[in-house]
Write a protein that holds these residues in place. Structure first.
Motif, PDB file in Angstrom:
ATOM      1  N   SER A   1     -12.355 -32.915  -0.890  1.00 44.10           N
ATOM      2  CA  SER A   1     -12.488 -32.368   0.452  1.00 44.10           C
ATOM      3  C   SER A   1     -13.079 -33.407   1.392  1.00 44.10           C
ATOM      4  CB  SER A   1     -13.389 -31.135   0.421  1.00 44.10           C
ATOM      5  OG  SER A   1     -13.862 -30.849   1.708  1.00 44.10           O
ATOM      6  N   ALA A   2     -12.346 -33.684   2.469  1.00 42.47           N
ATOM      7  CA  ALA A   2     -12.874 -34.611   3.463  1.00 42.47           C
ATOM      8  C   ALA A   2     -13.996 -33.958   4.261  1.00 42.47           C
ATOM      9  CB  ALA A   2     -11.759 -35.064   4.401  1.00 42.47           C
ATOM     10  N   VAL A   3     -13.940 -32.616   4.354  1.00 48.07           N
ATOM     11  CA  VAL A   3     -14.979 -31.912   5.112  1.00 48.07           C
ATOM     12  C   VAL A   3     -16.321 -31.992   4.388  1.00 48.07           C
ATOM     13  CG1 VAL A   3     -15.638 -29.678   6.081  1.00 48.07           C
ATOM     14  CG2 VAL A   3     -13.268 -30.410   6.146  1.00 48.07           C
TER      15      VAL A   3
ATOM     16  N   HIS B   1     -22.441 -30.430  14.363  1.00 44.39           N
ATOM     17  CA  HIS B   1     -21.624 -31.617  14.602  1.00 44.39           C
ATOM     18  C   HIS B   1     -20.175 -31.367  14.206  1.00 44.39           C
ATOM     19  CE1 HIS B   1     -24.989 -34.472  15.323  1.00 44.39           C
ATOM     20  NE2 HIS B   1     -25.651 -33.576  14.632  1.00 44.39           N
ATOM     21  N   MET B   2     -19.917 -30.192  13.629  1.00 41.40           N
ATOM     22  CA  MET B   2     -18.619 -29.976  12.981  1.00 41.40           C
ATOM     23  C   MET B   2     -17.891 -28.751  13.505  1.00 41.40           C
ATOM     24  SD  MET B   2     -20.119 -30.693   9.207  1.00 41.40           S
ATOM     25  CE  MET B   2     -18.695 -29.994   8.427  1.00 41.40           C
ATOM     26  N   PHE B   3     -18.264 -28.267  14.697  1.00 45.42           N
ATOM     27  CA  PHE B   3     -17.611 -27.065  15.219  1.00 45.42           C
ATOM     28  C   PHE B   3     -16.100 -27.246  15.305  1.00 45.42           C
ATOM     29  CE2 PHE B   3     -21.743 -25.909  17.514  1.00 45.42           C
ATOM     30  CZ  PHE B   3     -22.102 -25.040  16.512  1.00 45.42           C
ATOM     31  N   ALA B   4     -15.682 -28.501  15.549  1.00 47.65           N
ATOM     32  CA  ALA B   4     -14.257 -28.726  15.799  1.00 47.65           C
ATOM     33  C   ALA B   4     -13.431 -28.837  14.519  1.00 47.65           C
ATOM     34  CB  ALA B   4     -14.064 -29.972  16.650  1.00 47.65           C
ATOM     35  N   VAL B   5     -14.064 -28.840  13.311  1.00 43.07           N
ATOM     36  CA  VAL B   5     -13.243 -29.001  12.106  1.00 43.07           C
ATOM     37  C   VAL B   5     -12.682 -27.675  11.621  1.00 43.07           C
ATOM     38  CG1 VAL B   5     -14.512 -31.010  11.329  1.00 43.07           C
ATOM     39  CG2 VAL B   5     -15.080 -28.785  10.384  1.00 43.07           C
ATOM     40  N   GLY B   6     -13.093 -26.555  12.246  1.00 42.12           N
ATOM     41  CA  GLY B   6     -12.539 -25.279  11.836  1.00 42.12           C
ATOM     42  C   GLY B   6     -13.313 -24.631  10.710  1.00 42.12           C
ATOM     43  N   MET B   7     -14.586 -24.353  10.975  1.00 44.84           N
ATOM     44  CA  MET B   7     -15.372 -23.589  10.006  1.00 44.84           C
ATOM     45  C   MET B   7     -15.160 -22.107  10.294  1.00 44.84           C
ATOM     46  SD  MET B   7     -18.884 -25.781   9.914  1.00 44.84           S
ATOM     47  CE  MET B   7     -19.237 -25.451  11.625  1.00 44.84           C
ATOM     48  N   THR B   8     -15.723 -21.260   9.417  1.00 42.79           N
ATOM     49  CA  THR B   8     -15.614 -19.825   9.674  1.00 42.79           C
ATOM     50  C   THR B   8     -16.443 -19.470  10.903  1.00 42.79           C
ATOM     51  OG1 THR B   8     -17.535 -19.345   8.316  1.00 42.79           O
ATOM     52  CG2 THR B   8     -15.403 -19.352   7.224  1.00 42.79           C
TER      53      THR B   8
ATOM     54  N   THR C   1     -21.433 -19.331  14.229  1.00 40.99           N
ATOM     55  CA  THR C   1     -22.498 -18.530  14.836  1.00 40.99           C
ATOM     56  C   THR C   1     -23.856 -18.954  14.301  1.00 40.99           C
ATOM     57  OG1 THR C   1     -20.914 -16.742  14.774  1.00 40.99           O
ATOM     58  CG2 THR C   1     -23.175 -16.178  15.367  1.00 40.99           C
ATOM     59  N   PHE C   2     -23.925 -19.116  12.962  1.00 42.26           N
ATOM     60  CA  PHE C   2     -25.205 -19.489  12.362  1.00 42.26           C
ATOM     61  C   PHE C   2     -25.711 -20.806  12.933  1.00 42.26           C
ATOM     62  CE2 PHE C   2     -27.586 -21.970   9.271  1.00 42.26           C
ATOM     63  CZ  PHE C   2     -28.621 -21.102   8.967  1.00 42.26           C
ATOM     64  N   PHE C   3     -24.812 -21.799  12.986  1.00 37.58           N
ATOM     65  CA  PHE C   3     -25.291 -23.118  13.401  1.00 37.58           C
ATOM     66  C   PHE C   3     -25.533 -23.177  14.906  1.00 37.58           C
ATOM     67  CE2 PHE C   3     -23.704 -24.216   9.181  1.00 37.58           C
ATOM     68  CZ  PHE C   3     -24.826 -24.859   8.713  1.00 37.58           C
ATOM     69  N   THR C   4     -24.824 -22.368  15.681  1.00 33.80           N
ATOM     70  CA  THR C   4     -25.165 -22.268  17.100  1.00 33.80           C
ATOM     71  C   THR C   4     -26.578 -21.708  17.244  1.00 33.80           C
ATOM     72  OG1 THR C   4     -22.879 -21.961  17.769  1.00 33.80           O
ATOM     73  CG2 THR C   4     -24.554 -21.163  19.277  1.00 33.80           C
ATOM     74  N   ALA C   5     -26.843 -20.610  16.498  1.00 34.19           N
ATOM     75  CA  ALA C   5     -28.147 -19.952  16.619  1.00 34.19           C
ATOM     76  C   ALA C   5     -29.273 -20.865  16.162  1.00 34.19           C
ATOM     77  CB  ALA C   5     -28.139 -18.662  15.801  1.00 34.19           C
ATOM     78  N   SER C   6     -29.094 -21.506  14.996  1.00 37.55           N
ATOM     79  CA  SER C   6     -30.192 -22.335  14.484  1.00 37.55           C
ATOM     80  C   SER C   6     -30.445 -23.512  15.416  1.00 37.55           C
ATOM     81  CB  SER C   6     -29.879 -22.817  13.064  1.00 37.55           C
ATOM     82  OG  SER C   6     -28.750 -23.646  13.072  1.00 37.55           O
ATOM     83  N   THR C   7     -29.382 -24.020  16.039  1.00 40.74           N
ATOM     84  CA  THR C   7     -29.567 -25.141  16.954  1.00 40.74           C
ATOM     85  C   THR C   7     -30.311 -24.702  18.212  1.00 40.74           C
ATOM     86  OG1 THR C   7     -27.492 -26.024  16.132  1.00 40.74           O
ATOM     87  CG2 THR C   7     -28.383 -27.029  18.107  1.00 40.74           C
TER      88      THR C   7
END
Lengths: 559, 199
Positions: free
Chosen positions: A254-256, A317-324, A329-335
């Motif tokens: 996995s490159a991700v 840093h990875m919103f654009a790779v297509g996570m769930t 939401t989690f990483f937006t909130a924690s940031t």
């Protein structure tokens, strides 16, 4: 406590004849934390100049559409080496250098906990840096393809696989950083243990200077966050040399996963880099406002909170790779949450200045500018933390503007503040205030000119890492403005270097305590003797030197 | 209060004890090593069942029961050695220390034999599939820590056999023992992930 009778009249050790080789031997074989600290900082400054010149070439290339200063391959190498150098060979040695020099002095210790490991850390870091730069000569490898690394500072898979990165350039990137990272970890463990085990009597954790607190948590972040990078790099080496499949998408890899591993390191890393700025501001602002720091426990709590929350924000840093959408939401909130302690710190520095007797000397000027600029950088960070906004501006010049505002308009300003502030302690002489002010204003104008337009360019759709662009896209003007900032930044930096050089030879004698400060490093002579403290001090409050100077109104009565 | 001039001498700084720096150093070395291992374990877990071709773990992996028992009991023998050193019984210390080394060696030899079987009989190498890549990396990283541990353990053994007064180095022996316990603890994780969950 203050050793006024230094230097001793009859030194116990007979002074050896001064010669270049003696001098060199002394520096190369030293285990003294102050010398190692200085060596770290001088190395960092040298790499800063090198990477700064790379940035100059990059800006010249982008100044006009269809630029022909460098070819595309060279451009890729330039931005890779610029980023890698700035993060690993400028930021990290500044962390190590500042904490090495100052932590033992501030906690009343005679050296770090492990002086020889300290020397080991410095030298392995330095040779890691050399290894990275040797790629310019050896990067071609046996196949003759490639020179310096050109995969970007975060070296995304699968670009780093054998098929796409031929030659040895990527291997130099991996090994140089891996080796330098060992040095950083050694230095971080040393800082932690020094802080926990070497404090002078009475220096409880509650009385410890803010600088030491911040560096302690910074070192904690280093030992937690750096090994993931080392691990990922070892995996990449296995992929490249043994035919492993970690990041080989052809065989199920996995490159991700590389992106996750890199940013598990990479995001705490940016906090590791900005923490020295927090540490410096927490010392300089109180001294130049003549007020103890506002909300000390909240400040410590905020740093500790960052030290933990920042370990859980990496995937923004990875919103654009297509996570769930759950991950997004989690990483937006924690940031967003990590913005809160950072906000607390800005409020508390401002509150420290409020009602204080502010002395607007060079270090304080840099701190004031930091507050404004870092606030803007933080706000653009909050904007980018929002998933949908990030989808629009991901990998655009808005991002470049954002992190250069945190690191140049933020960190570098704070580092300048710190270097002016402790220059009298290190050299025993005063820097030239007039040159310092010139440096400040020129650098301020240059930084605003260069980095503010990058935000606009991002909105106008300019992607990062393009080596040129065609005319008429609306990017011409702002790119030219950004490049024109160099006209101010370069002379400003030259003034700074000149100021340090000339002042360390000809500057006025500063005395032991030119700022009327409160922490222990100002209680000893400038420059500090090799043993630091003639007698180990005893501490009764968080401002030990204030207690000494004001025996009628000591702090320990209120703490 | 500041208005009433207090002429009292500053309060004495009481008893002052800080943790031993060697102890703290070893603790934080273990913390940073744990972070390193965590990433390798995560990579292993992420790639469980993702191999595009065989051999698969359930076909080729056998539970390394004997090796695990040996490694875990070496944690006991090293404690016994420490205990002997504490009571200045250097002879007993050497016996338990040697037992620790031998148990560690047994583990290493078992790993070697396991790898030999995997490579020559099952044709699983590090580049065969994701299982091979992650398996050899994780188990190999652990084994390399066992090797480093064994080198240091042997160093202590050799110097004490040549008559070095090892009872003066109780503190350093303790640090080695902690490192060895850490290597054992990591094996419990590796065993669980590789041989129990991953199979």
């Amino acid at each position: 406590m203050a050793s006024i009778d230094y230097p001793l009249e009859h030194p116990a050790v007979k002074e050896e004849e001064f010669s270049f080789s003696n001098h060199l031997y002394e520096w190369v074989s030293t285990v003294d934390h102050k010398r190692l600290g200085l060596m770290y900082i001088v190395t960092a400054l040298l790499f800063l100049v090198i990477a700064g010149l790379m940035a100059t070439v990059i800006r010249l290339q982008l100044a006009f559409p269809n630029g022909h200063v460098v070819d595309p391959d060279t451009y890729n190498r330039l931005f890779t080496m610029h980023g890698t150098t700035m993060v690993f060979l400028v930021g990290m040695p500044f962390v190590a250098g500042l904490s090495n020099y100052l932590v033992p002095l501030m906690i009343g210790a005679r050296d770090m906990a492990f002086p020889r490991m300290n020397a080991f850390g410095f030298w392995i870091f330095l040779f890691g840096g050399f290894l990275l730069y040797f790629s310019y000569i050896g990067g071609g490898g046996l196949s003759g393809a490639g020179s310096a690394p050109d995969v970007g500072w975060f070296a995304y898979a699968p670009l780093t696989s054998r098929a796409f990165s031929r030659g040895a350039s990527t291997d130099y990137w991996i090994l140089g950083i891996l080796v330098a990272g060992i040095g950083s970890i050694a230095s971080a463990i040393n800082v932690i243990v020094t802080t926990l085990s070497m404090r002078c009597p009475g220096m409880t954790l509650a009385r410890m200077p803010m600088f030491v607190w911040v560096m302690l948590i910074d070192s904690w972040l280093i030992i937690i966050a750096l090994p993931p990078l080392s691990a990922a790099q070892i995996m990449l080496l296995i992929d490249r040399f043994l035919g492993g499949n970690f990041f080989n998408t052809q065989n199920g890899g996995s490159a991700v996963l590389w992106q996750h591993f890199f940013w598990i390191f990479g995001h705490p890393e940016v906090y590791i880099l900005i923490f020295p700025a927090f540490a410096i501001l927490s010392e300089v602002i109180p001294i130049f406002s003549r007020k103890p720091i506002f909300g000390r426990p909240a400040m410590v709590g905020a740093v500790a909170a960052i030290g933990f929350i920042s370990l859980g924000v990496w995937a923004h840093h990875m919103f654009a790779v297509g996570m769930t959408s759950w991950s997004n939401t989690f990483f937006t909130a924690s940031t967003m949450i990590v913005g809160i302690p950072t906000g607390i710190k800005i409020f508390n520095w401002t509150a420290t200045m409020y009602g204080g007797k502010i002395r607007l000397l060079t270090p304080m000027l840099f701190c004031c500018a930091f507050l404004f600029q870092f606030l803007i950088a933080g706000l653009t960070g909050i904007m980018l933390a929002t998933g949908p906004f990030d989808w629009q501006l991901h990998d655009s010049y808005f991002v470049v503007g954002h992190f250069h505002f945190t690191l140049v308009a933020g960190l570098v300003f704070a580092l300048f503040a710190g270097m002016y502030y402790w220059f009298p302690k290190v050299s025993g002489r005063m820097y030239n205030e007039k040159l310092g002010k010139w440096h400040f204003w020129l650098f301020l104008i240059g930084v605003e000119l260069t980095f503010v337009p990058m935000h606009f360019l991002g909105f106008l759709g300019m992607p990062r890492r393009i080596y040129t662009y065609e005319a008429g896209r609306g990017w011409d003007f702002w790119n030219l403005v950004a490049t024109s900032g160099l006209i101010f930044q370069i002379p400003a930096t030259a003034l700074f270097v000149w100021n340090l050089l000339i002042s360390s030879i000809k500057g006025e004698r500063s005395g032991d305590d030119p700022w009327d400060a409160w922490t222990l490093e100002w209680s000893i002579p400038s420059p500090p003797p090799e043993y630091n403290f003639e007698t180990i001090p005893e501490v009764r409050s968080s401002r030990p030197l204030w207690d000494l100077k004001n025996p009628n109104d000591p702090d320990w009565r209120f703490e | 209060m500041a208005t009433t001039l207090d002429t009292h001498a500053p309060p004495a700084v009481g008893e002052w004890h800080l943790p031993d720096r060697g102890t703290m150093g070893v603790i934080f070395l273990i913390v940073t090593e744990s972070a390193l291992f965590t990433i390798f374990v995560v990579a292993y877990v992420v790639y469980i069942g993702r191999s595009l071709g065989g051999p698969y773990p359930k076909d080729v992996l056998d539970l390394p029961i004997l090796a695990s028992i040996c490694l875990l009991s070496s944690s006991v023998t090293i404690v016994l050695a420490e205990h002997a050193l504490k009571h200045k019984k250097v002879g007993l210390f050497k016996i338990w220390w040697l037992a620790t080394i031998l148990l560690g060696l047994e583990f290493l030899v078992s790993t070697g034999l396991e790898w030999r079987k995997l490579i020559y009989e099952d044709h699983l190498t590090i580049s065969t599939n994701l299982f091979g890549t992650t398996f050899y990396s994780l188990v190999g990283l652990h084994a390399s820590h066992v090797i480093v541990g064994l080198i240091f353990l042997s160093l202590v053994m050799v110097v004490s056999l040549f008559g070095f007064p090892i009872q003066t180095q109780e503190r350093r022996v303790k640090f080695l023992s902690w490192y060895w316990h850490f290597v054992d603890a990591v094996w419990i994780v590796v065993f669980t992930v590789v041989y129990v969950i991953g199979r």
